[in-house]
Design a protein around this motif. Structure first.
Motif, PDB file in Angstrom:
ATOM      1  N   LEU A 117       0.764  -1.108  -0.209  1.00 24.84           N
ATOM      2  CA  LEU A 117       0.190   0.327   0.016  1.00 24.84           C
ATOM      3  C   LEU A 117       0.910   1.384   0.269  1.00 24.84           C
ATOM      4  O   LEU A 117       0.315   2.335  -0.507  1.00 24.84           O
ATOM      5  CB  LEU A 117      -1.053   0.164   1.084  1.00 24.84           C
ATOM      6  CG  LEU A 117      -2.133  -1.428   1.036  1.00 24.84           C
ATOM      7  CD1 LEU A 117      -2.680  -0.812   2.379  1.00 24.84           C
ATOM      8  CD2 LEU A 117      -2.897  -0.710   0.245  1.00 24.84           C
ATOM      9  N   ALA A 118       1.725   1.562   1.132  1.00 24.65           N
ATOM     10  CA  ALA A 118       2.673   2.928   0.585  1.00 24.65           C
ATOM     11  C   ALA A 118       3.357   2.576  -0.491  1.00 24.65           C
ATOM     12  O   ALA A 118       3.753   3.697  -0.755  1.00 24.65           O
ATOM     13  CB  ALA A 118       3.444   2.167   1.666  1.00 24.65           C
ATOM     14  N   ASP A 122       3.028   5.889  -2.208  1.00 22.12           N
ATOM     15  CA  ASP A 122       3.964   6.800  -3.096  1.00 22.12           C
ATOM     16  C   ASP A 122       4.055   7.329  -4.646  1.00 22.12           C
ATOM     17  O   ASP A 122       4.554   7.964  -5.270  1.00 22.12           O
ATOM     18  CB  ASP A 122       5.723   6.275  -2.630  1.00 22.12           C
ATOM     19  CG  ASP A 122       5.430   6.204  -1.207  1.00 22.12           C
ATOM     20  OD1 ASP A 122       4.890   7.444  -0.637  1.00 22.12           O
ATOM     21  OD2 ASP A 122       6.327   5.369  -0.502  1.00 22.12           O
ATOM     22  N   SER A 123       3.787   6.287  -5.387  1.00 17.38           N
ATOM     23  CA  SER A 123       4.142   6.078  -7.388  1.00 17.38           C
ATOM     24  C   SER A 123       2.277   6.426  -7.294  1.00 17.38           C
ATOM     25  O   SER A 123       2.449   6.641  -8.635  1.00 17.38           O
ATOM     26  CB  SER A 123       4.436   4.600  -7.232  1.00 17.38           C
ATOM     27  OG  SER A 123       3.462   3.174  -7.273  1.00 17.38           O
ATOM     28  N   THR A 129      -7.117   8.920  -6.971  1.00 18.90           N
ATOM     29  CA  THR A 129      -7.552   8.083  -5.213  1.00 18.90           C
ATOM     30  C   THR A 129      -7.309   7.105  -5.070  1.00 18.90           C
ATOM     31  O   THR A 129      -7.470   6.343  -5.874  1.00 18.90           O
ATOM     32  CB  THR A 129      -8.741   8.705  -4.845  1.00 18.90           C
ATOM     33  OG1 THR A 129      -9.012   9.687  -4.764  1.00 18.90           O
ATOM     34  CG2 THR A 129      -9.267   8.108  -3.703  1.00 18.90           C
ATOM     35  N   LEU A 130      -6.865   6.237  -3.960  1.00 21.59           N
ATOM     36  CA  LEU A 130      -6.455   5.029  -3.611  1.00 21.59           C
ATOM     37  C   LEU A 130      -7.834   4.135  -2.896  1.00 21.59           C
ATOM     38  O   LEU A 130      -7.893   4.767  -1.520  1.00 21.59           O
ATOM     39  CB  LEU A 130      -5.150   4.350  -3.770  1.00 21.59           C
ATOM     40  CG  LEU A 130      -3.762   5.046  -4.162  1.00 21.59           C
ATOM     41  CD1 LEU A 130      -2.550   4.799  -3.586  1.00 21.59           C
ATOM     42  CD2 LEU A 130      -4.601   5.055  -5.596  1.00 21.59           C
ATOM     43  N   ASN A 162      -4.324  10.190   0.023  1.00 16.89           N
ATOM     44  CA  ASN A 162      -4.561   9.625  -1.313  1.00 16.89           C
ATOM     45  C   ASN A 162      -4.761   8.236  -0.805  1.00 16.89           C
ATOM     46  O   ASN A 162      -5.444   7.952  -1.535  1.00 16.89           O
ATOM     47  CB  ASN A 162      -3.930   9.874  -2.345  1.00 16.89           C
ATOM     48  CG  ASN A 162      -2.293   8.804  -2.271  1.00 16.89           C
ATOM     49  OD1 ASN A 162      -2.075   8.570  -0.830  1.00 16.89           O
ATOM     50  ND2 ASN A 162      -1.592   8.454  -2.521  1.00 16.89           N
ATOM     51  N   LEU A 163      -5.334   7.964   0.585  1.00 17.48           N
ATOM     52  CA  LEU A 163      -5.430   6.332   0.123  1.00 17.48           C
ATOM     53  C   LEU A 163      -7.305   6.562   1.489  1.00 17.48           C
ATOM     54  O   LEU A 163      -7.142   6.992   2.240  1.00 17.48           O
ATOM     55  CB  LEU A 163      -4.286   5.554   1.023  1.00 17.48           C
ATOM     56  CG  LEU A 163      -4.337   4.361   1.481  1.00 17.48           C
ATOM     57  CD1 LEU A 163      -4.555   3.183   0.084  1.00 17.48           C
ATOM     58  CD2 LEU A 163      -4.319   3.233   2.365  1.00 17.48           C
ATOM     59  N   LYS A 164      -8.013   5.998   0.315  1.00 16.87           N
ATOM     60  CA  LYS A 164      -9.862   5.619   1.479  1.00 16.87           C
ATOM     61  C   LYS A 164     -10.368   4.906   0.828  1.00 16.87           C
ATOM     62  O   LYS A 164      -9.693   4.341   0.700  1.00 16.87           O
ATOM     63  CB  LYS A 164     -10.116   6.878   0.390  1.00 16.87           C
ATOM     64  CG  LYS A 164      -9.479   8.713   0.163  1.00 16.87           C
ATOM     65  CD  LYS A 164      -9.409   9.059   1.198  1.00 16.87           C
ATOM     66  CE  LYS A 164      -9.225  10.728   1.640  1.00 16.87           C
ATOM     67  NZ  LYS A 164      -9.404  11.799   2.988  1.00 16.87           N
TER      68      LYS A 164
END
Length: 247
Positions: A117-118, A122-123, A129-130, A162-164
Motif C-alpha cells: 500500500l505504501a 508513493d507511486s 484516489t486509492l 490519497n488512500l481512502k
C-alpha cells in the motif's frame, strides 16, 4: 438529483466494454466503473468514454491467480503485486479514471499489505484516489480485509491522504450493519460508495438496507456505484434508478 455509476463488472456483461459504456449512458447513468478492464485496450475504453461524456470512477488491480482475489497482502509475491499496481495506474491514466481499488487478496499478512500500500501511495499519479475495501467473509472467505474496523485501522496506520475507504454497503450490510450507525464518523475516510441489495446482491430496490433512507444520510457529492448482479438482462433491472436518483 442523485447520480449513479454503473459497475460494468456486473452490468451489461454480455457485450464488449465500449458497448457497455454506451449502454450505461443510454440508461441514464452519470458515470461507469470497472472491475478488470485490461482485456480491452485503454484507447478503445477512452474513446467510448469521450463519445458518451461519462467518467470512469474506479477500476481494480488484477485479482492474481485462481483463488487469490488480489495480491497486495500476499507474502513473497511483492513483485507481482507491484506490477499489478503499476498496470492499474497506467490504465487509469490512459482512461482518466479517478480511483483505483487495491485488492488485498486472501491469506495475507499486514506487513506485506502495508508495504505494498505504501508503494502504491508513493507511486500514484497526482490527484488519483486509492481505495481499500472490506469484503465480507461470506462473499470471499479468508479475504485479508474483511471488516470496516480493519480497513479504518489500515488507513490510520498508513496515514496517506490519497488512500481512502471503498464503502460498499452490500459488504457492510451482510455482516456488520451496525457500521451504518457510525457512517458520519467514517465519512472523512470514504473515497467511493457502492450499493446493492442485502443479502442477495441484486438491484438495490429491496432487502435489509433501505437506500431511500441511507443515501441522504451519506450525503455523497459524486456518483454512487451500482455494483449489483441483475436477475436477468441489465436493462430489465433498472426500475430502482429513477426512484433512488430522486431521494
Amino acid at each position: 438529483m442523485r447520480e449513479f455509476s454503473a459497475n460494468l463488472g456486473f452490468l451489461w456483461t454480455d457485450r464488449p466494454l465500449p458497448d457497455a459504456i454506451r449502454a450505461a449512458k443510454a440508461a441514464g447513468f452519470a458515470a461507469v466503473e470497472c472491475h478488470f478492464p485490461y482485456d480491452t485496450p485503454a484507447a478503445e475504453t477512452r474513446a467510448a468514454l469521450l463519445e458518451t461524456g461519462l467518467r470512469m470512477m474506479t477500476l481494480n488491480t488484477r485479482p492474481g491467480g485462481t483463488g487469490d482475489f488480489g495480491l497486495l497482502a500476499l507474502k513473497d509475491r511483492e513483485a507481482e503485486a507491484r506490477a499489478a499496481i503499476d498496470e492499474a495506474f497506467a490504465y487509469a491514466l490512459a482512461t482518466d479514471t479517478r480511483a483505483v481499488h487495491l485488492m488485498a487478496g486472501k491469506h495475507g499478512d499486514d506487513a506485506t499489505y502495508h508495504a505494498n500500500l505504501a508503494y502504491a501511495c508513493d507511486s500514484a499519479p497526482p490527484g488519483m484516489t486509492l481505495l481499500i475495501e472490506a469484503i465480507n467473509r461470506w462473499h470471499v472467505p479468508d479475504y485479508h480485509l474483511n471488516t470496516t474496523a480493519q480497513a479504518v485501522d489500515t488507513l490510520k496506520t498508513l496515514n496517506r491522504p490519497n488512500l481512502k475507504l471503498m464503502f460498499d454497503c452490500y459488504h457492510v450490510g451482510r455482516t456488520e450493519p451496525e457500521v451504518f450507525n457510525d457512517v458520519d464518523t467514517l465519512r472523512p475516510l470514504i473515497g467511493h460508495i457502492q450499493i446493492a441489495a442485502v443479502p442477495d446482491r441484486s438491484a438495490p430496490d429491496h432487502g435489509s438496507v433501505d437506500y431511500v433512507t441511507l443515501l441522504p444520510r451519506l450525503n455523497w457529492p459524486g456518483p454512487i456505484g451500482a455494483e449489483y448482479k441483475p436477475n436477468g438482462p441489465t436493462d430489465a433491472s433498472l426500475d430502482w434508478l429513477p426512484r433512488l436518483s430522486a431521494c
